[in-house]
Motif scaffolding. Structure first.
Motif, PDB file in Angstrom:
ATOM      1  N   GLN A  20       0.814  -1.214   0.000  1.00  0.00           N
ATOM      2  CA  GLN A  20       0.000   0.000   0.000  1.00  0.00           C
ATOM      3  C   GLN A  20       0.849   1.267   0.000  1.00  0.00           C
ATOM      4  N   LYS A  37      -4.949  -0.982  -7.810  1.00  0.00           N
ATOM      5  CA  LYS A  37      -5.431  -1.027  -6.435  1.00  0.00           C
ATOM      6  C   LYS A  37      -5.480  -2.449  -5.895  1.00  0.00           C
ATOM      7  N   LYS A  38      -5.540  -3.433  -6.778  1.00  0.00           N
ATOM      8  CA  LYS A  38      -5.535  -4.833  -6.325  1.00  0.00           C
ATOM      9  C   LYS A  38      -4.151  -5.250  -5.847  1.00  0.00           C
ATOM     10  N   MET A  39      -3.123  -4.486  -6.247  1.00  0.00           N
ATOM     11  CA  MET A  39      -1.736  -4.735  -5.825  1.00  0.00           C
ATOM     12  C   MET A  39      -1.321  -6.176  -6.113  1.00  0.00           C
ATOM     13  N   SER A  40      -1.738  -6.653  -7.290  1.00  0.00           N
ATOM     14  CA  SER A  40      -1.454  -8.039  -7.675  1.00  0.00           C
ATOM     15  C   SER A  40      -0.400  -8.145  -8.770  1.00  0.00           C
ATOM     16  N   HIS A  41      -0.339  -7.159  -9.665  1.00  0.00           N
ATOM     17  CA  HIS A  41       0.594  -7.214 -10.784  1.00  0.00           C
ATOM     18  C   HIS A  41       0.745  -5.826 -11.383  1.00  0.00           C
ATOM     19  N   TYR A  60     -15.232   0.412 -13.991  1.00  0.00           N
ATOM     20  CA  TYR A  60     -13.768   0.475 -13.950  1.00  0.00           C
ATOM     21  C   TYR A  60     -13.270   1.844 -14.396  1.00  0.00           C
ATOM     22  N   PRO A 110     -10.649  -4.780 -17.166  1.00  0.00           N
ATOM     23  CA  PRO A 110     -11.243  -6.121 -17.276  1.00  0.00           C
ATOM     24  C   PRO A 110     -11.848  -6.333 -18.654  1.00  0.00           C
ATOM     25  N   GLU A 138     -20.100   1.261 -10.123  1.00  0.00           N
ATOM     26  CA  GLU A 138     -18.807   0.743  -9.729  1.00  0.00           C
ATOM     27  C   GLU A 138     -17.953   0.420 -10.958  1.00  0.00           C
ATOM     28  N   TYR A 191       3.666  -7.442  -8.847  1.00  0.00           N
ATOM     29  CA  TYR A 191       3.576  -6.175  -8.128  1.00  0.00           C
ATOM     30  C   TYR A 191       4.910  -5.988  -7.402  1.00  0.00           C
ATOM     31  N   ASP A 202      -7.419   1.342 -12.271  1.00  0.00           N
ATOM     32  CA  ASP A 202      -8.007   0.706 -11.093  1.00  0.00           C
ATOM     33  C   ASP A 202      -7.355  -0.638 -10.762  1.00  0.00           C
ATOM     34  N   TYR A 203      -6.830  -1.324 -11.774  1.00  0.00           N
ATOM     35  CA  TYR A 203      -6.241  -2.643 -11.508  1.00  0.00           C
ATOM     36  C   TYR A 203      -5.079  -2.559 -10.520  1.00  0.00           C
TER      37      TYR A 203
END
Length: 307
Positions: A45, A106-110, A99, A81, A97, A164, A103-104
């Motif tokens: 974060q 914010k998932k802190m995935s990649h 996209y 998406p 809600e 990420y 925004d992707y």
């Protein structure tokens, strides 16, 4: 037990720092000071605002592969998406809600990046054990350590996918400050013709107290020669603000959202203090405009962008 957990966390952070930033020796004694001062970031974060800033501000990102000094360039790209019939038939609550660009993250995935330039980097990165990303704010460099995942296709565009970032550090005073020119700002660069070359007017990309970069078209590359001196004029709001000579230092290309972008870097000739002072004033004008642009982006997006 708590002390053991703290030491274990410190060890993991030190291992990541050693992997990506081997040029600096960190110890357990100094690590906490670096974390407290904001120079070392290990929480996802904490890294997020920097990635959002690089994306929203369309910053050029330097890419190092496996610690080799060869630098490649890219930009953070979006990863919306994939739409479906269900998405098209979504109710009003779902639409609310929807996209938003970036925004992707914010998932802190990649992390998604555009293909590298020069293009050989897209081959070399397939064999990467580690990847270092670097970009610049108004006050410091941000360096992020990550790992390459592979190539993907996003909206019919081939892109590069990364983990990420697992670690980041702030490097202060690492490079002379360059003020990015906002696209809405009315500032141009006129390059006076020489020999058979025509006088052209171009978009100024960034400016520092010792030089600047400007955009060119693909076919204009042949009009510029490395180490050649050219006469130029900086024009703001249709008024000539500075006549200056400069030496072409590089001719580069980088992939942007709309295809390849070409630019020239110039080292300014500053024969008098008056010329240097006027260039410094222009840098300040551009930086104020850029900060206003970032503030507007922050307000519109609700994201606290790094200035």
């Amino acid at each position: 037990m708590a002390q053991d957990k703290t030491q274990s966390l410190s060890k993991r952070i030190l291992d990541k720092l050693a992997l990506f930033f081997g040029d600096t020796i960190y110890s357990i004694d100094t690590l906490q000071e670096e974390i407290d001062s904001g120079n070392v970031l290990y929480k996802p974060q904490e890294i997020l605002p920097f990635l959002q800033t690089a994306f929203m501000d369309e910053k050029f990102v330097e890419v190092e592969i496996n610690g080799i000094t060869q630098i490649y360039f890219s930009k953070v790209h979006d990863h919306p998406p994939v739409s479906s019939i269900e998405d098209d038939e979504a109710d009003e609550d779902s639409v609310a809600e929807k996209y938003n660009p970036g925004d992707y993250l914010k998932k802190m995935s990649h992390l998604i990046m555009l293909p590298l330039e020069p293009g050989m980097g897209n081959y070399n990165i397939r064999y990467a054990n580690r990847v270092l990303l670097r970009f610049f704010t108004s006050a410091y460099a941000v360096e992020l350590g990550t790992f390459y995942q592979g190539q993907e296709t996003v909206e019919e565009l081939p892109v590069l996918s990364f983990d990420y970032p697992v670690i980041a550090r702030i490097v202060r005073g690492s490079r002379e400050f360059r003020a990015k020119v906002p696209k809405k700002m009315d500032i141009k660069l006129m390059i006076i013709g020489k020999r058979k070359q025509k006088t052209i007017t171009s978009r100024l990309l960034n400016v520092s107290v010792s030089g600047f970069a400007f955009a060119i078209k693909k076919e204009q590359q042949k009009d510029f020669v490395i180490d050649e001196e050219r006469s130029m004029e900086i024009i703001i709001n249709d008024m000539m603000e500075l006549r200056i000579n400069g030496t072409i230092r590089h001719i580069s290309k980088i992939r942007g959202k709309k295809g390849m972008e070409y630019n020239c870097g110039v080292q300014a000739d500053l024969p008098t203090r008056a010329v240097a002072a006027r260039l410094e004033e222009i840098v300040a004008i551009v930086q104020r405009a850029h900060l206003r642009e970032l503030a507007e982006l922050s307000n519109n997006s609700g994201i606290d962008l790094i200035r």
